[in-house]
Design a protein around this motif. Structure first.
Motif, PDB file in Angstrom:
ATOM      1  N   GLN A  21       0.823  -1.210   0.000  1.00  0.00           N
ATOM      2  CA  GLN A  21       0.000   0.000   0.000  1.00  0.00           C
ATOM      3  C   GLN A  21       0.857   1.260   0.000  1.00  0.00           C
ATOM      4  N   LEU A  22       1.922   1.251   0.806  1.00  0.00           N
ATOM      5  CA  LEU A  22       2.833   2.399   0.800  1.00  0.00           C
ATOM      6  C   LEU A  22       3.534   2.534  -0.547  1.00  0.00           C
ATOM      7  N   LEU A  23       3.858   1.400  -1.157  1.00  0.00           N
ATOM      8  CA  LEU A  23       4.508   1.450  -2.463  1.00  0.00           C
ATOM      9  C   LEU A  23       3.580   2.053  -3.517  1.00  0.00           C
ATOM     10  N   LEU A  24       2.281   1.759  -3.431  1.00  0.00           N
ATOM     11  CA  LEU A  24       1.331   2.380  -4.350  1.00  0.00           C
ATOM     12  C   LEU A  24       1.292   3.897  -4.165  1.00  0.00           C
ATOM     13  N   VAL A  25       1.355   4.346  -2.911  1.00  0.00           N
ATOM     14  CA  VAL A  25       1.409   5.788  -2.656  1.00  0.00           C
ATOM     15  C   VAL A  25       2.671   6.392  -3.257  1.00  0.00           C
ATOM     16  N   LYS A  26       3.794   5.701  -3.093  1.00  0.00           N
ATOM     17  CA  LYS A  26       5.047   6.194  -3.652  1.00  0.00           C
ATOM     18  C   LYS A  26       4.982   6.254  -5.175  1.00  0.00           C
ATOM     19  N   ILE A  27       4.429   5.236  -5.801  1.00  0.00           N
ATOM     20  CA  ILE A  27       4.303   5.237  -7.258  1.00  0.00           C
ATOM     21  C   ILE A  27       3.436   6.411  -7.724  1.00  0.00           C
ATOM     22  N   GLY A  28       2.350   6.673  -6.986  1.00  0.00           N
ATOM     23  CA  GLY A  28       1.502   7.808  -7.331  1.00  0.00           C
ATOM     24  C   GLY A  28       2.240   9.137  -7.236  1.00  0.00           C
ATOM     25  N   ALA A  76       8.557  16.300  -3.868  1.00  0.00           N
ATOM     26  CA  ALA A  76       9.739  15.510  -3.512  1.00  0.00           C
ATOM     27  C   ALA A  76       9.896  15.388  -2.004  1.00  0.00           C
ATOM     28  N   VAL A  77       9.551  16.442  -1.251  1.00  0.00           N
ATOM     29  CA  VAL A  77       9.647  16.386   0.212  1.00  0.00           C
ATOM     30  C   VAL A  77       8.719  15.300   0.765  1.00  0.00           C
ATOM     31  N   VAL A  78       7.484  15.265   0.284  1.00  0.00           N
ATOM     32  CA  VAL A  78       6.532  14.249   0.744  1.00  0.00           C
ATOM     33  C   VAL A  78       6.970  12.862   0.280  1.00  0.00           C
ATOM     34  N   LEU A  79       7.484  12.773  -0.961  1.00  0.00           N
ATOM     35  CA  LEU A  79       7.954  11.490  -1.485  1.00  0.00           C
ATOM     36  C   LEU A  79       9.078  10.925  -0.626  1.00  0.00           C
ATOM     37  N   LEU A  80       9.973  11.783  -0.175  1.00  0.00           N
ATOM     38  CA  LEU A  80      11.075  11.333   0.669  1.00  0.00           C
ATOM     39  C   LEU A  80      10.554  10.806   2.005  1.00  0.00           C
ATOM     40  N   ALA A  81       9.522  11.449   2.559  1.00  0.00           N
ATOM     41  CA  ALA A  81       8.941  10.974   3.819  1.00  0.00           C
ATOM     42  C   ALA A  81       8.311   9.590   3.643  1.00  0.00           C
ATOM     43  N   VAL A  82       7.584   9.390   2.538  1.00  0.00           N
ATOM     44  CA  VAL A  82       6.969   8.082   2.275  1.00  0.00           C
ATOM     45  C   VAL A  82       8.048   7.018   2.099  1.00  0.00           C
ATOM     46  N   THR A  83       9.129   7.367   1.408  1.00  0.00           N
ATOM     47  CA  THR A  83      10.223   6.415   1.202  1.00  0.00           C
ATOM     48  C   THR A  83      10.866   6.023   2.522  1.00  0.00           C
TER      49      THR A  83
END
Length: 700
Positions: free
Chosen positions: A381-388, A540-547
């Motif tokens: 599920q987190l990976l789907l968020v990251k892909i989005g 990118a800031v939010v993407l880094l947090a999800v990663t």
């Protein structure tokens, strides 16, 4: 428009930081990446004779210490002999003292998985007959609490520092070599180095407490730090610090000797810096790859190089994007970032995205293993968020590429803003006179966005300048009047007055800043590019947090394998217990396993009911609640009800007592008649989330 840009940027940054903070705060403790898949004795079992050892089996190899596996008697006294031994690749055993008395024993474990994450849990078994126990197992998950949150924040800062350091240096070397002399770029790269160094030291101090007690007071325990230095993760952190020392030398050359060289000399030094910088950056990326997900599991020999390429691609893209944003907003007027530099970065970013997608596909297959894991596991599920988020980022980058294609240097509007008004008027009138009348009329009818933007910026700057000049004239006249009042005609109060000189300097600086903003915003192409790059940086800031959260989450493949192993173990235990009960109902015990899902967060699990001797009269009942990976699940409430529909009896409610984590017990449960009883169990996982599951079983 110029005056509103800075507040909007500050507001956007604050909102992004707030969103990132909430995401990290809601991430919870790091999910274990190794799961308990079996034990001997099994959870909840009642054995006739005291075992000589307790064996635990995990889904992958784990690291143990003297206190990793402990066995406690009903009074809480430790009855194991010490450090566990490695029985096989993933099984570990600890021997027990002889002559153990009857009662319920608690097994606790806290180990570190091969990918550096702590794993903890507990379960009970009984010798002879179950009993009450004074052992209280903490409900806090391994790697949780304040220390867990601080460790997660340190990981985020280390990733952010790495991205800014590597991406900023790559942007200067590969795209904008003149940027080596720009103070804003120097500060950006140095801040990335400082952030990564500080975060690495912070993680090294937190590591012992993070994988052990979880106590904030153990952060500065030197004995724990010594133990951490002997682990794989400790070695990776120390190697990262050594590479950062080499990185400091690289930065000194890049912004020192390199900046002072002429263009011809720079070409020779660029190659050497590029090779050295690539080696340092790859080494820093390897300090993550050798200690985390890529170092264990399927195909580690391929996964670690792929992970290094993935991290370098992320740093080049997002770090370069940050550097471009700083260059567009903070580069001095005499050294602006030119269109050629932006186009070079656009090509570099495109290559990074291609590498990112290719390596990401491999990593997704390796960590998930099936399509169902995308929706059935938290990692998926987190990976789907990251892909989005990556898709959104690529879409915004495509808009930035369109602005880049239109970018010219010098820009027409900015060039016009630099010329005096008289020259602009003469040039415009000459151009209009040289054009045919029809074309002139068509051009005059078309809206000229660049001219309007230039005119608005020029009027805004002129207004500010007029206000400052009028203020200086009034203050100067007042000073002269004050001087005449003191008998010194024509005296100038500003002469020799340091405060007045400082005030005038601030006013001149304000005028210069306004003029710089006017020139910066006069070109709508550059203005549009800055806005799109700012939007990219925000995503990118939010993407880094999800990663960061993703790296602390149990991979989907591991989670599903653990579920399958637990289900097989439960089925085997249930089958064994069921056959015993049917062959000797007078002396047998009934065991029922039921899966539940309350629908809330962390609401899935398995409840096991042990009913002994499963006959008419008084019975002993034990209820065990487990998570899908087999660990004890400490839910707030468990209730049981017995119904014999054939005789219209029940439901007969039973509220068991909470014994320890995931274990409830009730004695003297009366069954009035033999028959096919329906046993319903209600499990509540939060104030509002609960579920009732049931099975029928022959009792008596």
């Amino acid at each position: 428009m110029t005056q509103t840009i800075a507040p909007r940027v500050r507001m956007l940054v604050l909102l992004l930081l707030a969103a990132t903070g909430m995401l990290l705060a809601g991430a919870g403790p790091a999910s274990a990446h190794a799961a308990l898949t079996g034990s001997d004795p099994q959870q909840g079992v009642v054995v006739d004779k005291a075992p000589t050892q307790v064996t635990l089996t995990f889904s992958e190899k784990v690291a143990t210490s003297d206190d990793s596996l402990r066995v406690l008697d009903p009074k809480g006294k430790r009855v194991d002999t010490g450090k566990p031994s490695d029985v096989s690749g993933t099984s570990y055993a600890v021997r027990l003292h002889s002559g153990l008395s009857d009662g319920t024993y608690t097994v606790t474990y806290q180990v570190v998985s091969a990918d550096s994450h702590p794993v903890a849990g507990a379960y009970t078994f009984s010798i002879g007959a179950p009993s009450t126990t004074s052992v209280s197992v903490s409900s806090q998950a391994a790697g949780g609490g304040v220390v867990g949150w601080l460790y997660g924040f340190g990981r985020y800062m280390s990733y952010a520092g790495f991205i800014v350091l590597v991406g900023g240096a790559a942007f200067v070397l590969a795209c904008w070599q003149r940027g080596s002399g720009v103070r804003a770029m120097q500060r950006l790269v140095v801040s990335g180095w400082v952030a990564l160094t500080a975060a690495t030291l912070w993680l090294l101090l937190l590591r012992g407490s993070y994988t052990g007690s979880g106590s904030f007071g153990d952060i500065f325990d030197l004995s724990l730090l010594s133990q951490v230095l002997q682990t794989k993760t400790g070695a990776a952190l120390v190697s990262r610090l050594l590479l950062l020392a080499a990185g400091a030398l690289f930065i000194a050359v890049l912004f020192g000797a390199y900046d002072k060289r002429e263009d011809e000399e720079k070409r020779d030094l660029t190659f050497g810096l590029a090779v050295g910088g690539t080696v340092v950056a790859a080494g820093l990326a390897a300090s993550w790859a050798m200690a985390e997900h890529a170092s264990t599991g399927l195909q580690p020999g391929i996964a670690m190089p792929v992970d290094i390429v993935h991290l370098l691609a992320v740093a080049t893209w997002l770090g370069g994007l940050t550097a471009l944003l700083v260059a567009l907003y903070r580069a001095p007027e005499e050294t602006p970032v030119d269109g050629a530099a932006v186009r070079r970065f656009s090509r570099l970013a495109f290559g990074s995205v291609v590498a990112l997608v290719a390596t990401g596909i491999y990593q997704s297959w390796r960590q998930l293993g099936s399509w169902s894991a995308f929706t059935d596991t938290r990692y998926g599920q987190l990976l789907l968020v990251k892909i989005g988020l990556v898709t959104l980022l690529v879409g915004i980058a495509w808009i930035s590429r369109r602005w880049t294609a239109r970018l010219t240097q010098p820009a027409p509007a900015a060039e016009a803003a630099r010329r005096p008004a008289k020259d602009r008027a003469e040039t415009d009138s000459g151009t209009r006179a040289a054009e045919p009348a029809g074309k002139r009329s068509r051009k005059s009818a078309e809206p000229d966005e660049e001219a309007r933007a230039e005119d608005g910026a020029r009027k805004q700057t002129s207004a500010v300048e007029r206000e400052l000049v009028e203020g200086r004239v009034k203050e100067h006249a007042g000073a002269r009047s004050a001087g005449r009042g003191k008998g010194r005609p024509g005296a100038d109060a500003t002469t020799g007055d340091p405060r007045r000189a400082a005030q005038l300097a601030r006013q001149r600086a304000a005028v210069d800043a306004t003029r710089t903003k006017r020139l910066r915003d006069a070109d709508p192409t550059r203005f549009g590019l800055r806005r799109s790059v700012l939007a990219e940086a925000g995503v990118a800031v939010v993407l880094l947090a999800v990663t960061t959260v993703l790296t602390q989450t149990e991979p989907g493949r591991t989670e599903q394998d653990a579920k399958a192993a637990t289900a097989a173990s439960s089925a085997s235990s249930s089958s064994s217990s069921g056959s015993t009960g049917s062959s000797d109902s007078s002396a047998g015990a009934l065991t029922l396993d039921m899966s539940f899902d309350t629908g809330g967060e962390d609401g899935k699990g398995v409840v096991r009911v042990d009913f002994d001797p499963a006959r008419v009269g008084g019975n002993e009942m034990h209820v065990y609640v487990q998570r899908p990976n087999g660990r004890a699940f400490d839910v707030p409430e468990v209730k049981v009800a017995f119904t014999l529909a054939a005789k219209d009896i029940g439901p007969l409610p039973v509220v068991p007592d909470h014994i320890t984590t995931g274990h409830w017990s009730a004695s003297g449960v009366q069954i009035p008649l033999a028959g096919d009883w329906k046993i319903a169990v209600t499990v509540r996982t939060s104030d509002i989330d609960q579920a009732t599951v049931s099975k029928n079983a022959q009792i008596g």
